[in-house]
Design a protein around this motif. Sequence first.
Motif, mmCIF file in Angstrom:
data_model
loop_
_atom_site.group_PDB
_atom_site.id
_atom_site.type_symbol
_atom_site.label_atom_id
_atom_site.label_comp_id
_atom_site.label_asym_id
_atom_site.label_seq_id
_atom_site.Cartn_x
_atom_site.Cartn_y
_atom_site.Cartn_z
ATOM 1 N N CYS A 1 0.837 -1.196 0.000
ATOM 2 C CA CYS A 1 0.000 0.000 0.000
ATOM 3 C C CYS A 1 0.871 1.245 0.000
ATOM 4 N N ASP A 2 0.372 2.296 -0.577
ATOM 5 C CA ASP A 2 1.116 3.549 -0.576
ATOM 6 C C ASP A 2 0.371 4.570 0.280
ATOM 7 N N ASN A 3 0.639 5.841 0.107
ATOM 8 C CA ASN A 3 0.049 6.879 0.939
ATOM 9 C C ASN A 3 -1.317 7.345 0.460
ATOM 10 N N THR A 4 -1.968 6.551 -0.335
ATOM 11 C CA THR A 4 -3.321 6.855 -0.760
ATOM 12 C C THR A 4 -4.237 5.785 -0.181
ATOM 13 N N PHE A 5 -5.524 6.038 -0.243
ATOM 14 C CA PHE A 5 -6.464 5.031 0.205
ATOM 15 C C PHE A 5 -6.545 3.934 -0.842
ATOM 16 N N SER A 6 -6.196 2.744 -0.442
ATOM 17 C CA SER A 6 -6.278 1.605 -1.340
ATOM 18 C C SER A 6 -6.407 0.344 -0.503
ATOM 19 N N LYS B 1 3.689 -3.131 5.687
ATOM 20 C CA LYS B 1 3.197 -2.387 4.516
ATOM 21 C C LYS B 1 4.134 -2.506 3.317
ATOM 22 N N CYS C 1 -5.416 -3.126 0.950
ATOM 23 C CA CYS C 1 -4.195 -3.873 1.248
ATOM 24 C C CYS C 1 -4.600 -5.322 1.484
#
Length: 162
Positions: free
Chosen positions: A1-6, A55, A8
């Motif tokens: 996951c990155d720093n956006t809403f997604s 993460k 996981c």
Amino acid sequence: CDNTFSLCADMPHQKYYHGSTALDGKLYVQGGYGYEIVNGYDKFPYADTFYVYDKNTNIWTVLDNGPLSGPGVSLNTIGGRLYLNNATALHVYDPYNGTKGRWKELKPTNAKTLTGASASANGKLYAYNSTATTFTVYEYHPQDGTDGNWSEYAFTMPHTNS
């Protein structure tokens, strides 16, 4: 996951009323209720499995079974260690030393019971207990190699608690 809403990776087992905290880019989860369907019926067993989510790899790992299960646990981070408490006990987990994978029970407060809720700030753990007329805050001072010590602060409620 990155720093956006997604989305996981899903946790291996559903949980709720659990404790969770973050440490060094990992999410730790302990306690609460689990959820499963057995023979067509919903079943809600206590969940004592201790999970960590990384993460960077998007993978959940089972670390071990934690010392406390059931709802009302709280998990906090202080000084690179995880502190797990419920209404009657406090445990510490150090993911970086030779006791990896093991919990150590620490000195409990003088309170007969605490709420499972707690928080950490400025290197200390704060838990509380309340009655109809008083609100007591318990402050835990961790110390390396020892059980640490507790301070107690009682406040009179301005009105009856219901």
